[in-house]
Design a protein around this motif. Structure first.
Motif, PDB file in Angstrom:
ATOM      1  N   ARG A 102      15.913  -8.258   1.969  1.00 52.40           N
ATOM      2  CA  ARG A 102      15.388  -6.548   2.702  1.00 52.40           C
ATOM      3  C   ARG A 102      16.895  -5.391   1.907  1.00 52.40           C
ATOM      4  NH1 ARG A 102      14.011  -2.229   5.846  1.00 52.40           N
ATOM      5  NH2 ARG A 102      15.412  -1.113   6.517  1.00 52.40           N
ATOM      6  N   LYS A 103      17.851  -6.308   2.143  1.00 48.88           N
ATOM      7  CA  LYS A 103      18.888  -5.672   0.987  1.00 48.88           C
ATOM      8  C   LYS A 103      18.447  -5.389  -0.521  1.00 48.88           C
ATOM      9  CE  LYS A 103      23.473  -6.241  -0.868  1.00 48.88           C
ATOM     10  NZ  LYS A 103      24.634  -6.894  -0.804  1.00 48.88           N
ATOM     11  N   ALA A 104      18.006  -6.860  -1.057  1.00 49.23           N
ATOM     12  CA  ALA A 104      17.570  -6.498  -2.032  1.00 49.23           C
ATOM     13  C   ALA A 104      16.520  -6.406  -3.000  1.00 49.23           C
ATOM     14  CB  ALA A 104      16.850  -7.967  -2.643  1.00 49.23           C
ATOM     15  N   HIS A 105      15.926  -5.928  -1.618  1.00 48.41           N
ATOM     16  CA  HIS A 105      14.476  -4.648  -1.734  1.00 48.41           C
ATOM     17  C   HIS A 105      15.036  -3.383  -2.008  1.00 48.41           C
ATOM     18  CE1 HIS A 105      10.106  -3.063  -0.939  1.00 48.41           C
ATOM     19  NE2 HIS A 105      10.837  -2.442   0.288  1.00 48.41           N
ATOM     20  N   ILE A 143      16.186   1.919  -5.041  1.00 46.89           N
ATOM     21  CA  ILE A 143      17.378   2.401  -5.218  1.00 46.89           C
ATOM     22  C   ILE A 143      17.423   2.534  -6.856  1.00 46.89           C
ATOM     23  CG2 ILE A 143      19.853   3.076  -6.619  1.00 46.89           C
ATOM     24  CD1 ILE A 143      20.848   1.819  -3.576  1.00 46.89           C
ATOM     25  N   ASN A 144      16.428   1.765  -7.766  1.00 45.47           N
ATOM     26  CA  ASN A 144      16.830   1.808  -9.283  1.00 45.47           C
ATOM     27  C   ASN A 144      15.050   2.507  -9.634  1.00 45.47           C
ATOM     28  OD1 ASN A 144      18.823   0.699 -10.193  1.00 45.47           O
ATOM     29  ND2 ASN A 144      17.597  -1.747  -9.931  1.00 45.47           N
ATOM     30  N   THR A 170      18.893  12.532  -4.145  1.00 46.65           N
ATOM     31  CA  THR A 170      20.169  12.525  -3.693  1.00 46.65           C
ATOM     32  C   THR A 170      20.472  11.671  -2.246  1.00 46.65           C
ATOM     33  OG1 THR A 170      21.085  14.571  -5.394  1.00 46.65           O
ATOM     34  CG2 THR A 170      22.618  13.454  -3.440  1.00 46.65           C
ATOM     35  N   MET A 171      19.590  12.658  -1.042  1.00 47.40           N
ATOM     36  CA  MET A 171      19.897  11.960  -0.197  1.00 47.40           C
ATOM     37  C   MET A 171      18.832  10.823   0.037  1.00 47.40           C
ATOM     38  SD  MET A 171      18.824  15.879   2.252  1.00 47.40           S
ATOM     39  CE  MET A 171      17.079  15.876   1.698  1.00 47.40           C
ATOM     40  N   THR A 172      17.886  10.318  -0.501  1.00 41.99           N
ATOM     41  CA  THR A 172      16.755   9.299  -0.801  1.00 41.99           C
ATOM     42  C   THR A 172      17.947   8.286  -1.214  1.00 41.99           C
ATOM     43  OG1 THR A 172      14.507  10.270  -0.667  1.00 41.99           O
ATOM     44  CG2 THR A 172      15.015   7.914  -1.247  1.00 41.99           C
ATOM     45  N   ILE A 173      19.369   8.870  -1.727  1.00 37.93           N
ATOM     46  CA  ILE A 173      19.573   7.515  -2.490  1.00 37.93           C
ATOM     47  C   ILE A 173      20.542   7.185  -1.091  1.00 37.93           C
ATOM     48  CG2 ILE A 173      20.790   6.856  -4.538  1.00 37.93           C
ATOM     49  CD1 ILE A 173      20.013   8.175  -6.609  1.00 37.93           C
ATOM     50  N   ALA A 223      20.801   7.669   1.906  1.00 38.40           N
ATOM     51  CA  ALA A 223      19.895   7.282   2.442  1.00 38.40           C
ATOM     52  C   ALA A 223      19.949   5.307   2.814  1.00 38.40           C
ATOM     53  CB  ALA A 223      18.495   7.774   3.250  1.00 38.40           C
ATOM     54  N   ILE A 224      19.337   5.665   1.508  1.00 40.40           N
ATOM     55  CA  ILE A 224      19.350   3.950   1.142  1.00 40.40           C
ATOM     56  C   ILE A 224      20.769   2.637   0.663  1.00 40.40           C
ATOM     57  CG2 ILE A 224      18.803   2.421  -0.800  1.00 40.40           C
ATOM     58  CD1 ILE A 224      16.070   4.362  -1.801  1.00 40.40           C
ATOM     59  N   LYS A 225      21.739   3.348   0.487  1.00 39.93           N
ATOM     60  CA  LYS A 225      23.204   3.280   0.549  1.00 39.93           C
ATOM     61  C   LYS A 225      24.190   2.739   1.810  1.00 39.93           C
ATOM     62  CE  LYS A 225      24.623   4.540  -4.424  1.00 39.93           C
ATOM     63  NZ  LYS A 225      25.277   5.482  -5.179  1.00 39.93           N
ATOM     64  N   ALA A 226      22.834   3.772   3.096  1.00 44.44           N
ATOM     65  CA  ALA A 226      23.639   3.764   4.581  1.00 44.44           C
ATOM     66  C   ALA A 226      23.102   2.314   4.860  1.00 44.44           C
ATOM     67  CB  ALA A 226      23.276   4.775   4.704  1.00 44.44           C
ATOM     68  N   GLU A 227      21.975   1.623   4.976  1.00 48.05           N
ATOM     69  CA  GLU A 227      21.250   1.249   4.652  1.00 48.05           C
ATOM     70  C   GLU A 227      21.724  -0.615   4.771  1.00 48.05           C
ATOM     71  OE1 GLU A 227      18.398  -0.972   7.620  1.00 48.05           O
ATOM     72  OE2 GLU A 227      18.751   1.132   7.044  1.00 48.05           O
ATOM     73  N   ILE A 228      21.856  -1.068   3.136  1.00 43.44           N
ATOM     74  CA  ILE A 228      22.621  -1.339   2.778  1.00 43.44           C
ATOM     75  C   ILE A 228      24.079  -1.636   3.439  1.00 43.44           C
ATOM     76  CG2 ILE A 228      23.845  -1.790   0.239  1.00 43.44           C
ATOM     77  CD1 ILE A 228      21.188  -0.686  -1.041  1.00 43.44           C
ATOM     78  N   SER A 229      24.215  -0.635   3.183  1.00 45.13           N
ATOM     79  CA  SER A 229      25.830  -0.637   3.858  1.00 45.13           C
ATOM     80  C   SER A 229      25.754  -1.385   5.944  1.00 45.13           C
ATOM     81  CB  SER A 229      27.028   0.259   4.467  1.00 45.13           C
ATOM     82  OG  SER A 229      27.968   0.541   4.666  1.00 45.13           O
ATOM     83  N   ILE A 230      24.950  -1.296   6.286  1.00 41.76           N
ATOM     84  CA  ILE A 230      25.074  -1.836   7.519  1.00 41.76           C
ATOM     85  C   ILE A 230      24.085  -3.218   7.430  1.00 41.76           C
ATOM     86  CG2 ILE A 230      23.733  -1.741   9.880  1.00 41.76           C
ATOM     87  CD1 ILE A 230      22.986   1.740   9.052  1.00 41.76           C
ATOM     88  N   ILE A 231      23.536  -3.216   6.754  1.00 43.66           N
ATOM     89  CA  ILE A 231      22.749  -4.751   5.994  1.00 43.66           C
ATOM     90  C   ILE A 231      24.163  -5.640   6.087  1.00 43.66           C
ATOM     91  CG2 ILE A 231      21.934  -6.256   4.928  1.00 43.66           C
ATOM     92  CD1 ILE A 231      19.371  -4.084   4.736  1.00 43.66           C
ATOM     93  N   GLU A 232      25.520  -4.895   5.022  1.00 40.43           N
ATOM     94  CA  GLU A 232      26.304  -6.032   4.645  1.00 40.43           C
ATOM     95  C   GLU A 232      27.139  -5.973   5.647  1.00 40.43           C
ATOM     96  OE1 GLU A 232      27.794  -3.458   1.651  1.00 40.43           O
ATOM     97  OE2 GLU A 232      26.412  -4.194   0.190  1.00 40.43           O
ATOM     98  N   GLN A 233      26.573  -5.294   6.903  1.00 40.29           N
ATOM     99  CA  GLN A 233      28.123  -5.464   7.766  1.00 40.29           C
ATOM    100  C   GLN A 233      27.708  -6.556   8.407  1.00 40.29           C
ATOM    101  OE1 GLN A 233      28.464  -1.673   9.501  1.00 40.29           O
ATOM    102  NE2 GLN A 233      30.030  -0.838   8.184  1.00 40.29           N
ATOM    103  N   GLN A 234      25.880  -6.677   8.859  1.00 39.58           N
ATOM    104  CA  GLN A 234      25.374  -7.482   9.454  1.00 39.58           C
ATOM    105  C   GLN A 234      25.282  -8.714   8.828  1.00 39.58           C
ATOM    106  OE1 GLN A 234      21.198  -6.171  10.072  1.00 39.58           O
ATOM    107  NE2 GLN A 234      21.837  -4.412  11.689  1.00 39.58           N
ATOM    108  N   LEU A 235      25.681  -8.452   7.809  1.00 39.94           N
ATOM    109  CA  LEU A 235      25.865 -10.110   7.046  1.00 39.94           C
ATOM    110  C   LEU A 235      27.515 -10.821   7.282  1.00 39.94           C
ATOM    111  CD1 LEU A 235      23.603  -9.691   3.785  1.00 39.94           C
ATOM    112  CD2 LEU A 235      23.419 -11.390   5.454  1.00 39.94           C
TER     113      LEU A 235
END
Length: 62
Positions: A18-21, A26-27, A41-44, A46-58
């Motif tokens: 999911r993080k890779a996706h 983002i690209n 700006t808002m989309t990027i 939101a995606i960065k926030a989701e990646i941050s959550i995934i990193e915390q879970q990992l």
């Protein structure tokens, strides 16, 4: 009747995929020119926030 084949993918692998996706998304969303719209700006963000959550879970799992 054949039994359904179940995947043996771990939750950590799912999070990594999911993080890779999301990183790929983002690209795609990043503007090619220097000017960005509010939606981009808002989309990027939101995606960065989701990646941050995934990193915390990992980190919790590893």
């Amino acid at each position: 009747m054949n039994a359904a084949i179940q995947s043996q993918i771990s939750y950590s692998d799912t999070l990594k995929a999911r993080k890779a996706h999301l990183s790929g998304l983002i690209n795609l969303v990043k503007p090619k020119s220097g000017k960005t719209t509010k939606i981009e700006t808002m989309t990027i963000a939101a995606i960065k926030a989701e990646i941050s959550i995934i990193e915390q879970q990992l980190k919790k799992r590893g």
